[in-house]
Motif scaffolding. Structure first.
Motif, mmCIF file in Angstrom:
data_model
loop_
_atom_site.group_PDB
_atom_site.id
_atom_site.type_symbol
_atom_site.label_atom_id
_atom_site.label_comp_id
_atom_site.label_asym_id
_atom_site.label_seq_id
_atom_site.Cartn_x
_atom_site.Cartn_y
_atom_site.Cartn_z
ATOM 1 N N ARG A 78 0.833 -1.214 0.000
ATOM 2 C CA ARG A 78 0.000 0.000 0.000
ATOM 3 C C ARG A 78 0.863 1.258 0.000
ATOM 4 N NH1 ARG A 78 -4.569 -1.687 4.529
ATOM 5 N NH2 ARG A 78 -5.579 -3.330 3.274
ATOM 6 N N LEU A 79 1.923 1.251 0.801
ATOM 7 C CA LEU A 79 2.816 2.399 0.852
ATOM 8 C C LEU A 79 3.520 2.589 -0.483
ATOM 9 C CD1 LEU A 79 4.176 4.669 2.411
ATOM 10 C CD2 LEU A 79 5.845 3.005 3.258
ATOM 11 N N THR A 80 3.974 1.483 -1.078
ATOM 12 C CA THR A 80 4.626 1.566 -2.383
ATOM 13 C C THR A 80 3.667 2.104 -3.428
ATOM 14 O OG1 THR A 80 6.063 -0.313 -1.836
ATOM 15 C CG2 THR A 80 5.828 0.244 -4.167
ATOM 16 N N GLY A 81 2.404 1.632 -3.372
ATOM 17 C CA GLY A 81 1.399 2.122 -4.313
ATOM 18 C C GLY A 81 1.152 3.611 -4.163
ATOM 19 N N ALA A 82 1.093 4.068 -2.912
ATOM 20 C CA ALA A 82 0.877 5.499 -2.674
ATOM 21 C C ALA A 82 2.043 6.326 -3.225
ATOM 22 C CB ALA A 82 0.706 5.752 -1.178
ATOM 23 N N LEU A 83 3.273 5.846 -3.004
ATOM 24 C CA LEU A 83 4.442 6.559 -3.521
ATOM 25 C C LEU A 83 4.449 6.564 -5.045
ATOM 26 C CD1 LEU A 83 7.181 5.263 -1.047
ATOM 27 C CD2 LEU A 83 6.132 7.537 -1.113
ATOM 28 N N ASP A 84 4.013 5.430 -5.642
ATOM 29 C CA ASP A 84 3.931 5.380 -7.104
ATOM 30 C C ASP A 84 2.930 6.387 -7.628
ATOM 31 O OD1 ASP A 84 5.844 3.409 -7.346
ATOM 32 O OD2 ASP A 84 4.389 1.765 -7.303
ATOM 33 N N ASP A 85 1.795 6.532 -6.921
ATOM 34 C CA ASP A 85 0.803 7.526 -7.328
ATOM 35 C C ASP A 85 1.377 8.940 -7.244
ATOM 36 O OD1 ASP A 85 -1.207 5.807 -8.005
ATOM 37 O OD2 ASP A 85 -2.222 5.895 -6.072
ATOM 38 N N ILE A 86 2.165 9.183 -6.201
ATOM 39 C CA ILE A 86 2.789 10.499 -6.043
ATOM 40 C C ILE A 86 3.780 10.763 -7.170
ATOM 41 C CG2 ILE A 86 4.339 11.847 -4.587
ATOM 42 C CD1 ILE A 86 3.016 10.458 -2.165
ATOM 43 N N HIS A 87 4.610 9.732 -7.473
ATOM 44 C CA HIS A 87 5.596 9.893 -8.542
ATOM 45 C C HIS A 87 4.918 10.050 -9.898
ATOM 46 C CE1 HIS A 87 8.641 7.634 -5.801
ATOM 47 N NE2 HIS A 87 8.564 8.930 -5.513
ATOM 48 N N ALA A 88 3.724 9.439 -10.061
ATOM 49 C CA ALA A 88 3.008 9.546 -11.332
ATOM 50 C C ALA A 88 2.616 10.989 -11.628
ATOM 51 C CB ALA A 88 1.767 8.662 -11.309
ATOM 52 N N LEU A 89 2.483 11.799 -10.583
ATOM 53 C CA LEU A 89 2.147 13.206 -10.780
ATOM 54 C C LEU A 89 3.237 13.929 -11.553
ATOM 55 C CD1 LEU A 89 0.738 14.018 -7.217
ATOM 56 C CD2 LEU A 89 -0.564 13.462 -9.298
ATOM 57 N N ASP A 90 4.501 13.403 -11.421
ATOM 58 C CA ASP A 90 5.636 13.991 -12.140
ATOM 59 C C ASP A 90 5.972 13.220 -13.408
ATOM 60 O OD1 ASP A 90 6.001 15.992 -10.215
ATOM 61 O OD2 ASP A 90 7.174 14.631 -8.938
ATOM 62 N N ASP A 91 5.075 12.309 -13.816
ATOM 63 C CA ASP A 91 5.315 11.483 -15.003
ATOM 64 C C ASP A 91 4.123 11.619 -15.957
ATOM 65 O OD1 ASP A 91 6.378 9.610 -16.783
ATOM 66 O OD2 ASP A 91 5.546 7.899 -15.679
ATOM 67 N N PRO A 92 3.881 12.820 -16.467
ATOM 68 C CA PRO A 92 2.689 13.062 -17.286
ATOM 69 C C PRO A 92 2.666 12.232 -18.566
ATOM 70 C CG PRO A 92 4.216 14.915 -17.449
ATOM 71 C CD PRO A 92 4.724 14.035 -16.358
ATOM 72 N N MET A 93 3.824 11.816 -19.076
ATOM 73 C CA MET A 93 3.870 11.024 -20.307
ATOM 74 C C MET A 93 3.633 9.543 -20.040
ATOM 75 S SD MET A 93 4.283 13.362 -22.456
ATOM 76 C CE MET A 93 4.568 12.392 -23.915
ATOM 77 N N GLY A 94 3.580 9.137 -18.758
ATOM 78 C CA GLY A 94 3.307 7.745 -18.425
ATOM 79 C C GLY A 94 4.384 6.790 -18.884
ATOM 80 N N THR A 95 5.652 7.135 -18.677
ATOM 81 C CA THR A 95 6.745 6.297 -19.179
ATOM 82 C C THR A 95 7.224 5.262 -18.165
ATOM 83 O OG1 THR A 95 8.364 7.954 -18.463
ATOM 84 C CG2 THR A 95 7.569 8.091 -20.742
ATOM 85 N N GLU A 134 -0.008 -15.215 -3.682
ATOM 86 C CA GLU A 134 -0.043 -16.035 -4.886
ATOM 87 C C GLU A 134 -0.785 -15.317 -6.014
ATOM 88 O OE1 GLU A 134 1.637 -18.583 -5.394
ATOM 89 O OE2 GLU A 134 2.321 -19.044 -3.379
ATOM 90 N N VAL A 135 -1.728 -14.435 -5.657
ATOM 91 C CA VAL A 135 -2.436 -13.628 -6.654
ATOM 92 C C VAL A 135 -2.152 -12.162 -6.330
ATOM 93 C CG1 VAL A 135 -4.656 -13.040 -7.690
ATOM 94 C CG2 VAL A 135 -4.240 -15.379 -6.907
ATOM 95 N N PRO A 136 -1.130 -11.571 -6.959
ATOM 96 C CA PRO A 136 -0.761 -10.186 -6.647
ATOM 97 C C PRO A 136 -1.922 -9.221 -6.838
ATOM 98 C CG PRO A 136 0.930 -11.243 -7.979
ATOM 99 C CD PRO A 136 -0.238 -12.179 -7.960
ATOM 100 N N ARG A 137 -2.039 -8.273 -5.918
ATOM 101 C CA ARG A 137 -3.130 -7.309 -5.957
ATOM 102 C C ARG A 137 -2.841 -6.187 -6.948
ATOM 103 N NH1 ARG A 137 -4.709 -4.137 -2.177
ATOM 104 N NH2 ARG A 137 -2.644 -3.768 -1.344
ATOM 105 N N LEU A 138 -3.905 -5.607 -7.473
ATOM 106 C CA LEU A 138 -3.812 -4.382 -8.260
ATOM 107 C C LEU A 138 -4.182 -3.229 -7.340
ATOM 108 C CD1 LEU A 138 -5.307 -5.375 -11.734
ATOM 109 C CD2 LEU A 138 -3.011 -4.481 -11.294
ATOM 110 N N GLY A 139 -3.278 -2.911 -6.440
ATOM 111 C CA GLY A 139 -3.529 -1.836 -5.496
ATOM 112 C C GLY A 139 -3.332 -0.479 -6.150
ATOM 113 N N PRO A 140 -3.546 0.586 -5.381
ATOM 114 C CA PRO A 140 -3.336 1.933 -5.907
ATOM 115 C C PRO A 140 -1.913 2.089 -6.445
ATOM 116 C CG PRO A 140 -4.438 2.009 -3.782
ATOM 117 C CD PRO A 140 -3.999 0.591 -3.986
ATOM 118 N N GLY A 141 -1.789 2.627 -7.642
ATOM 119 C CA GLY A 141 -0.479 2.850 -8.229
ATOM 120 C C GLY A 141 0.073 1.680 -9.009
#
Length: 310
Positions: A78-95, A134-141
């Motif tokens: 969950r923490l990693t997902g939240a950080l990924d969402d934050i970093h996505a704000l600086d990745d407008p091209m989605g690379t 065994e079934v990885p979640r699609l959490g936020p980010g």
């Protein structure tokens, strides 16, 4: 209200489980074995119960340990997902694409193929989240999850990557035991993986479905994950059930060899699931399509020959 343990102790605890042993964790964290043991003991003292069953070889988690590991893993994700969402704000091209998968799949299938992916797509980056689920979640980010199962998930668009194949494999030097026993497993040590996931084929399942006998199964080696089991097989300690996703590359390189015993194809398969919540759908589709093509190329690669019985 219980006071939370220091994050340092939780991190050591999780690292030991992910690495497969206290020795491996000490190497990853660049600390001594005694420091690892002390941290685990401090965590147990804080929680008030034993987290590790040291009476088993190799040591395994107690029920309390499994509960704590699941909580630690979920909260890290969950923490990693939240950080990924934050970093996505600086990745407008989605690379940058965040991808979740199990430790075994990441180690033995995904990582060996990432170099080729980056050669084809130097402008993209993949951030890999490994999980004990065994079934990885699609959490936020998380944009993509690579999952083993029937493909009936409703949290994303599902693409079949490849069908699994399961067959006994071992190190080339160990093959003499099978050959000396006229092609049976009677004289072999079997490498077992302890899992609660009923989709995974155990040695008991394999023996029943192929009408094989193995007197060595009772004295076999037991591990808590497929990474440990594969390393044991590569070291020549016994025969493991090789899954295409885990031992396929080792077999193609000749590091492990099929024993010539019947293979099985499970009903389940590996899929890529593109999250409905992903903000980078177009880029994620590029990643999924590349993985699917790579898996198809593997299917048409020359298969190793079964060992001769003459």
């Amino acid at each position: 209200m219980h006071r939370l343990p220091p994050l340092r102790l939780l991190s050591v605890f999780e690292t030991v489980q992910l690495a497969g042993s206290a020795k491996a964790a000490a190497g990853e964290l660049n600390v001594s074995m005694s420091a690892i043991s002390q941290a685990l003991k401090q965590l147990e003292d804080h929680v008030g119960v034993a987290l590790i069953d040291r009476g088993t070889r190799p040591a395994s988690l107690t029920e309390a340990g499994r509960i704590l590991l699941m909580a630690v893993t979920e909260n890290r994700e969950r923490l990693t997902g939240a950080l990924d969402d934050i970093h996505a704000l600086d990745d407008p091209m989605g690379t940058t694409i965040t991808l979740a998968c199990t430790i075994g799949f990441a180690t033995y299938w995904l990582m060996p193929r990432l170099e080729a992916f980056y050669l084809d797509h130097p402008d993209l980056a993949i951030h890999v989240q490994t999980t004990s689920r065994e079934v990885p979640r699609l959490g936020p980010g998380t944009d993509i999850a690579l999952r083993y199962g029937g493909g009936h998930w409703d949290d994303g668009d599902v693409t079949l990557l490849f069908r699994e194949r399961v067959e006994p494999v071992c190190a080339p030097a160990y093959l003499s035991r099978i050959e000396a026993a006229a092609g049976s497993l009677a004289a072999s040590f079997l490498i077992h993986v302890a899992t609660d996931d009923r989709r995974w084929i155990s040695w008991a399942d394999y023996l029943a479905r192929t009408d094989q006998r193995a007197a060595g199964s009772a004295k076999g080696l037991r591990f808590s994950n497929y990474v440990q089991a594969t390393q044991s097989a590569l070291s020549g300690h016994g025969v493991m059930l090789g899954w295409r996703s885990i031992t396929g590359d080792q077999v193609s390189k000749g590091l492990l060899v099929p024993t010539g015993l019947p293979p099985l194809q499970p009903e389940n398969a590996y899929h890529a699931v593109l999250s409905h919540r992903s903000r980078k759908t177009e880029t994620a589709e590029v990643v999924v399509n590349w993985f699917r093509a790579a898996a198809e190329a593997d299917m048409y690669a020359p298969s190793p020959s079964a060992p001769s019985r003459t």
